[in-house]
Write a protein that holds these residues in place. Sequence first.
Motif, mmCIF file in Angstrom:
data_model
loop_
_atom_site.group_PDB
_atom_site.id
_atom_site.type_symbol
_atom_site.label_atom_id
_atom_site.label_comp_id
_atom_site.label_asym_id
_atom_site.label_seq_id
_atom_site.Cartn_x
_atom_site.Cartn_y
_atom_site.Cartn_z
ATOM 1 N N TYR A 1 0.861 -1.181 0.000
ATOM 2 C CA TYR A 1 0.000 0.000 0.000
ATOM 3 C C TYR A 1 0.898 1.232 0.000
ATOM 4 C CZ TYR A 1 -3.456 -3.495 1.293
ATOM 5 O OH TYR A 1 -4.258 -4.613 1.293
ATOM 6 N N VAL A 2 0.604 2.177 -0.890
ATOM 7 C CA VAL A 2 1.493 3.316 -1.099
ATOM 8 C C VAL A 2 0.703 4.618 -1.042
ATOM 9 C CG1 VAL A 2 3.231 4.357 -2.610
ATOM 10 C CG2 VAL A 2 2.919 1.869 -2.609
ATOM 11 N N ALA A 3 1.149 5.553 -0.200
ATOM 12 C CA ALA A 3 0.552 6.890 -0.161
ATOM 13 C C ALA A 3 0.892 7.614 -1.452
ATOM 14 C CB ALA A 3 1.086 7.666 1.032
ATOM 15 N N SER A 4 -0.117 8.181 -2.097
ATOM 16 C CA SER A 4 0.045 8.804 -3.404
ATOM 17 C C SER A 4 -0.639 10.168 -3.362
ATOM 18 C CB SER A 4 -0.598 7.897 -4.464
ATOM 19 O OG SER A 4 -0.424 8.386 -5.765
ATOM 20 N N PHE A 5 0.125 11.245 -3.594
ATOM 21 C CA PHE A 5 -0.437 12.582 -3.409
ATOM 22 C C PHE A 5 -0.240 13.456 -4.646
ATOM 23 C CE2 PHE A 5 3.981 13.181 -2.406
ATOM 24 C CZ PHE A 5 4.271 14.491 -2.743
ATOM 25 N N ASP A 6 -1.147 14.422 -4.797
ATOM 26 C CA ASP A 6 -1.062 15.398 -5.874
ATOM 27 C C ASP A 6 -0.375 16.647 -5.337
ATOM 28 O OD1 ASP A 6 -1.400 17.192 -7.968
ATOM 29 O OD2 ASP A 6 -3.484 17.630 -7.450
ATOM 30 N N PRO A 7 0.868 16.932 -5.789
ATOM 31 C CA PRO A 7 1.576 18.098 -5.249
ATOM 32 C C PRO A 7 0.912 19.419 -5.587
ATOM 33 C CG PRO A 7 2.762 17.158 -7.108
ATOM 34 C CD PRO A 7 1.663 16.202 -6.789
ATOM 35 N N ALA A 8 0.098 19.429 -6.658
ATOM 36 C CA ALA A 8 -0.602 20.655 -7.044
ATOM 37 C C ALA A 8 -1.887 20.850 -6.247
ATOM 38 C CB ALA A 8 -0.919 20.630 -8.539
ATOM 39 N N ARG A 9 -2.306 19.815 -5.526
ATOM 40 C CA ARG A 9 -3.504 19.848 -4.685
ATOM 41 C C ARG A 9 -4.765 20.191 -5.476
ATOM 42 N NH1 ARG A 9 0.370 22.559 -1.748
ATOM 43 N NH2 ARG A 9 -0.687 24.578 -1.766
ATOM 44 N N LYS A 10 -4.826 19.670 -6.708
ATOM 45 C CA LYS A 10 -5.986 19.920 -7.565
ATOM 46 C C LYS A 10 -6.928 18.723 -7.654
ATOM 47 C CE LYS A 10 -3.666 23.382 -10.446
ATOM 48 N NZ LYS A 10 -3.190 23.737 -11.822
ATOM 49 N N VAL A 11 -6.372 17.521 -7.538
ATOM 50 C CA VAL A 11 -7.203 16.311 -7.552
ATOM 51 C C VAL A 11 -6.955 15.562 -6.244
ATOM 52 C CG1 VAL A 11 -7.181 16.138 -10.062
ATOM 53 C CG2 VAL A 11 -5.433 14.932 -8.746
ATOM 54 N N PRO A 12 -7.866 14.703 -5.834
ATOM 55 C CA PRO A 12 -7.684 14.025 -4.545
ATOM 56 C C PRO A 12 -6.432 13.147 -4.506
ATOM 57 C CG PRO A 12 -9.976 13.870 -5.263
ATOM 58 C CD PRO A 12 -9.197 14.428 -6.419
ATOM 59 N N ASP B 1 9.174 13.058 -11.336
ATOM 60 C CA ASP B 1 8.376 12.011 -11.973
ATOM 61 C C ASP B 1 8.457 10.790 -11.074
ATOM 62 O OD1 ASP B 1 7.773 13.561 -14.267
ATOM 63 O OD2 ASP B 1 9.746 13.107 -15.095
ATOM 64 N N GLY B 2 7.321 10.417 -10.492
ATOM 65 C CA GLY B 2 7.334 9.397 -9.457
ATOM 66 C C GLY B 2 7.634 8.006 -9.966
ATOM 67 N N TRP B 3 8.296 7.227 -9.138
ATOM 68 C CA TRP B 3 8.515 5.817 -9.423
ATOM 69 C C TRP B 3 8.662 5.025 -8.123
ATOM 70 C CZ3 TRP B 3 13.199 5.292 -7.145
ATOM 71 C CH2 TRP B 3 14.180 6.286 -7.341
ATOM 72 N N PRO C 1 1.667 7.418 -11.926
ATOM 73 C CA PRO C 1 0.803 8.305 -12.717
ATOM 74 C C PRO C 1 1.247 9.763 -12.587
ATOM 75 C CG PRO C 1 -0.520 6.712 -11.508
ATOM 76 C CD PRO C 1 0.885 6.542 -11.024
ATOM 77 N N LYS C 2 1.258 10.496 -13.682
ATOM 78 C CA LYS C 2 1.804 11.862 -13.699
ATOM 79 C C LYS C 2 1.093 12.800 -12.724
ATOM 80 C CE LYS C 2 4.937 11.476 -16.989
ATOM 81 N NZ LYS C 2 6.381 11.737 -16.725
ATOM 82 N N SER C 3 -0.151 12.525 -12.411
ATOM 83 C CA SER C 3 -0.917 13.419 -11.527
ATOM 84 C C SER C 3 -0.492 13.318 -10.067
ATOM 85 C CB SER C 3 -2.408 13.108 -11.649
ATOM 86 O OG SER C 3 -2.650 11.738 -11.323
ATOM 87 N N HIS C 4 0.239 12.271 -9.710
ATOM 88 C CA HIS C 4 0.550 12.013 -8.311
ATOM 89 C C HIS C 4 2.030 11.658 -8.128
ATOM 90 C CE1 HIS C 4 -3.817 11.674 -8.172
ATOM 91 N NE2 HIS C 4 -3.755 11.749 -6.859
#
Length: 464
Positions: free
Chosen positions: A27-38, A416-418, A441-444
């Motif tokens: 299980y991996v915490a995945s966040f949007d740094p732009a805070r635009k999508v959940p 770019d996350g990996w 995913p590019k969004s997170h």
Amino acid sequence: MATWRPDPTFYPSPRMAMKAPQETLAYVASFDPARKVPDALAVVDVDPASTSYSTIVGTVPMPNTGDELHHFGWNACSSCLCPNAPHPHVERRYLVVPGLRSSRIHILDIKPDPRHPHIVKVIEPEEVADKAGYTRPHTVHCGPEGIYVAALGNAEGEAPGGVFIMDHETFEVRGRWEIDRGPQQLAYDAWWHLGYDTMVTSEWGTPKTFEDGLIPEMLLQSQYGRKLHFWDLHKRTHLQEIDFGEEYQLVFELRPAHDPTKAYGFVNAVISLKDLSSSIWVWYRDGNQWAVKKVIDIPAEAADPAHLPPMLKGFKAVPPLVTDIDLSMDDRVLYVACWGTGDLHQCDVSDPFKPKLAGKVRIGGIVARATHPKVANGPLNGGPQMVEISRDGRRVYFTNSLYGAVDPQFYPEGIDGWMVKLDAKPEGGIAFDPDFFIQWPKSHRPHQVRLEGGDCSSDSYCYP
């Protein structure tokens, strides 16, 4: 007569935990740094026999935006088998997932379908502030009598930060843990020596000093955290403060020995103001007091200023930026993540005061931009950050994002996350699993990893 049995993922000792079944999910915490999508909790298939191995097989979006999922943990773990545990039959069923920026806490149930957890409760920040007096929950640890949450700010987002307790099963916020905090003001990580009735806490800073990125002037003036605090775990009172000195900044991740008979642990100091090096320290008992000793120095690497971000150009060097460490279940191997240079060190710490380098890989890095065997289209950015080890010590997982506002200070183009996996040999040595590389995913961006059934930074034990 029916028998009421403890959760099968609980083990009385680290020796027994090392014999646990191999994990199949992470299980991996995945966040949007732009805070635009959940933000979301990602579920990753880590079963080599699976046709979906090394892919994200489930995603649970949060109900709001801007949470900044960061560190999270289980509602219950092996500490529930301790002699003083009032809840030995609670299940390791729920993930407690705070938003570091929002102060909102999400409770996710994994039992019906571990590949598709679902949110069963959301605790709003107002409730946390009202009942506990804290905001910005950071570290989650399951203890014998409840869930311990370390928070970086008080109800107003200022000092002091501290620790509060939640119920294992109802997730009610019980309240502030400290009875007498003594001189402690800054907070970050929290863990313990259950066998020695001792809590240990470390320091970062107040929310205003990191939520928009690190403040260089504060860093150079040694105004971020540089201390360890030792507490009486039963009496909930401050016992001792150890100041690492003005040179050392950001005393972060606490990794106590898993064997409850051992009264030592490891902590990292992210940066030295003298030479940009990172260091690893051991805390230990010295008579009737606790003491610390530096046991590893990792130097900065000289670099062409043209290849450095603005924050580092004047230094003409890449700091290692050790931002996470993790200790194997048998207390023999410490993994050290150098987010700046891109190195992941494997250190033999059988003698904690005389570590030996046993293996090393490089991936990403501010200047190196080293790649992965499965990546054919060029260099990678970010570097080893959040590290997690399987219970048997044979597999090591890590991701590459530190914190939304800090990432661009060292990687201005954005990260770019990996996520990658290493195979670890019992005799020492590590290598990339050539088949495991997840382009996020590019969004997170990905952060902390938790393994199915527990891992090397999730559980505490009361028996050796």
